[in-house]
Design an enzyme around this catalytic site. Structure first.
Site, short mmCIF file in Angstrom:
data_model
loop_
_atom_site.label_atom_id
_atom_site.label_comp_id
_atom_site.label_asym_id
_atom_site.label_seq_id
_atom_site.Cartn_x
_atom_site.Cartn_y
_atom_site.Cartn_z
CG ASP A 41 -1.36 1.28 1.42
OD1 ASP A 41 -2.01 2.03 0.89
OD2 ASP A 41 -1.19 1.98 2.64
CG ASP A 52 -1.22 2.31 6.65
OD1 ASP A 52 -0.98 3.29 7.58
OD2 ASP A 52 -1.36 1.96 5.40
CG ASP A 84 -4.82 -1.08 3.80
OD1 ASP A 84 -4.51 -0.86 2.38
OD2 ASP A 84 -3.53 -0.69 3.96
#
Length: 620
Positions: free
Chosen positions: A322, A517, A521
């Protein structure tokens, strides 16, 4: 441990006396009497070290567990007594117990080592009640309570600093030696040690949900989730032990019946065969290696939730990241102010902060933060939001417009050219005159570039970034980090679909790790082969869904975790290979009468001790 050591020492002394009086007869008695005294001494020595083993073997038989190391040792040693090999019988049990002592000591030392790394459990919390301080158990503190943490004390619960500033030692949580500064309104995690100032903290999580509690739970339960290698060893022992018992029976009775040779020789060989076959080295050293590897990772601020994830991590070849909060800091800051000649930067920033002061948008908050002074709302006569474009405010006698290029066009400022810089561009106009622009962007983490480079060196062949941000921002981040692929403007469901696609296009042996995080996610972390969460600032949902948690928020720790996992697996395979090669060799020798009971003792106890000592290397 002390009691066991005392037993071993006493049994060893009695055993030595029995051997020596048989050799030198220093008590000057008849040979028959001497023989009886020797037997009594051997039996006493045997019972001191062997009684518990025989008792366990009998108890296990009643519980349906016939073929374990206690059974093998009991049969081998009682059989040695039956064929009048008294010294060998006692020696086998004595050395077996010495080996067990070393194993227990090794496991205890390993646990102590990990416990010292995880020495973060707070003993008490100072609860503030009506201006007085009461010492309470952390479990008694509730959300919203005010606690006081004095210099030298551990922070007992997660919360927000209400008053005071101090430096925190976060080494036990993150593995980082550099203290971290905290001040009013900063979030604070339990498990840190307060170094200097007094802190008043408003509790935001109960003890059971706090960082310290979750970390302790993760480490304590990490070995409950077994790696495939551990499961294999458990199954191997289950089938292996009855096979060797059956082979020992064949060695004892079939050859003498066929060849008409001395049956006692073949029984001795069979008993030697049983001693060698004990699978202690594998059963103990393999889990201990994984346990040590998990301890080494926690020392670096990497929490692994099970040895199965440590094993999977060693096979990682695809790393999917991410962007926000993982490769970048996830905090929007003013990076640059470009002003026109007729206005200075300070005045432009002040007017922009006043213009944006009624908005709670992260962009507005970052401009106000960069200004850093209190805003006098009385100076703002009027403020209106232009949907999708920006804000126009009347500040004293000036009309200030802050927004995107579309707002500038709406104000007929056609001479304003789009700025090509990494981040969000806020254009500023004062009294319908273009004044300049402010660049606001999320900073790339200091070690993000190193993280990608280290992963490549560690054998990760593909690095990919998935982000909900626009294509231009994603591409500019990639220009600096040099990832293999970038996918931008993705919704949370798109991220899951993209990971699904990558999983379907790889082979079974190749493992995919997703690193994220945020709350959004969590589904991807759960879907990937290995989910890795940034734990320092990451959401609870992401940490809960992940298999591995990086407490320092540093992406470069992922390569460290992979190196630890590969070293641990290497040690595991070394122990398995070493134990099997030595045991198979000595088993063959004992079946043909070339190995004595003493050789068998080395093949069992010696190999186990060496394998256990080798397991310790995973802690370093």
């Amino acid at each position: 441990m002390k009691k066991r050591l005392r037993k071993i020492i006493i049994a060893a002394i009695i055993f030595l006396i029995a051997v020596l009086i048989g050799k030198f007869n220093f008590i000057k008695v008849d040979e028959n009497v001497l023989f009886i005294i020797q037997i009594v001494l051997y039996i006493v020595s045997y019972l001191i070290v062997g009684f518990e083993v025989v008792k366990k073997a009998i108890m296990n038989i009643f519980h349906g567990e016939f073929f374990d190391e206690n059974f093998l040792m009991s049969i081998a040693t009682i059989g040695a007594f039956a064929i009048k090999e008294f010294p060998e019988a006692v020696a086998v049990m004595l050395f077996y117990q010495i080996g067990e002592y070393f194993q227990s000591y090794a496991v205890k030392k390993s646990r102590k080592s990990i416990a010292s790394l995880m020495d973060i459990r707070p003993d008490y919390a100072n609860l503030k009640v009506n201006g007085n301080i009461e010492k309470k158990s952390p479990e008694e503190i509730r959300i919203g309570d005010i606690i006081v943490v004095k210099p030298g004390e551990k922070v007992p619960l997660d919360g927000m600093v209400l008053d005071g500033n101090s430096m925190l030692d976060t080494a036990a949580l993150t593995g980082e030696s550099v203290p971290r500064e905290v001040k009013e309104k900063d979030k604070i995690l339990s498990g840190c040690i307060n170094l200097n100032g007094v802190l008043e903290i408003k509790v935001e999580k109960e003890f059971g949900e706090s960082t310290v509690s979750k970390i302790l739970d993760l480490v304590e339960n990490a070995t409950n989730k077994k790696a495939k290698t551990e499961n294999f060893i458990t199954k191997f022992s289950k089938y292996y032990t009855p096979i060797v018992v059956f082979l020992a029976l064949m060695i004892a009775f079939i050859p003498p019946m066929i060849t008409k040779t001395n049956m006692l020789d073949w029984i001795y060989r069979a008993l030697t065969f049983l001693v060698v076959s004990c699978p202690c080295a594998l059963v103990i050293s393999v889990p201990l290696s994984f346990f040590s590897g998990i301890g080494a990772a926690s020392k670096k601020g990497i929490l692994v939730k099970g040895s199965n994830y440590l094993e999977l991590l060693s096979k990682t070849e695809i790393a999917v990241f991410d962007k926000t909060g993982t490769l970048t800091k996830g905090v929007f800051d003013v990076q640059r102010i470009k002003n026109e000649k007729d206005i200075d930067q300070k005045e432009m920033l002040e007017l922009a902060a006043y213009c944006e002061s009624y908005s709670n948008h992260p962009i507005s908050i970052s401009i106000q933060k960069a200004y850093g002074k209190e805003i006098d709302k009385k100076q703002i006569k009027d403020s209106k939001e232009v949907a999708g474009k920006g804000i126009i405010s009347k500040i004293n006698d000036k009309e200030v417009a802050c927004g995107n290029i579309k707002l500038m066009k709406e104000l007929n400022l056609d001479n304003v050219k789009p700025v090509d810089e990494l981040g969000t561009i806020i254009y500023v106009a004062i009294n319908k005159q273009y004044a300049g622009y402010i660049v606001i962007s999320d900073k790339i983490k200091e070690d993000a570039k190193k993280a990608i480079q280290d992963l490549k060196k560690a054998g990760v062949r593909k690095t990919i970034m998935l982000t909900g941000d626009n294509k231009d921002v994603a591409e500019k981040v990639n220009q600096e980090l040099k990832l293999d692929d970038v996918y931008s403007e993705l919704l949370p469901v798109d991220k899951v679909n993209k990971v699904e696609e990558l999983l379907n296009n790889k082979n079974e042996e190749t493992k995919l790790a997703f690193i994220g995080d945020g709350i959004n996610d969590a589904p991807v972390l759960a879907r990937a082969d290995i989910g890795i969460a940034m734990g320092g600032l990451g959401s609870d949902a992401a940490i809960e869904a992940a298999d591995i948690v990086i407490m320092t928020d540093e992406p470069s720790k992922i390569a460290t975790a992979i190196k630890i996992s590969r070293k641990t697996l290497k040690i595991v395979y070394q122990n398995i290979s070493f134990a099997l090669i030595v045991k198979i060799g000595v088993l063959i020798l004992s079946a043909f009468g070339f190995a004595s009971m003493w050789t068998a003792v080395f093949a069992d106890v010696g190999v186990t001790v060496l394998a256990v000592l080798n397991s310790f290397r995973a802690l370093k």
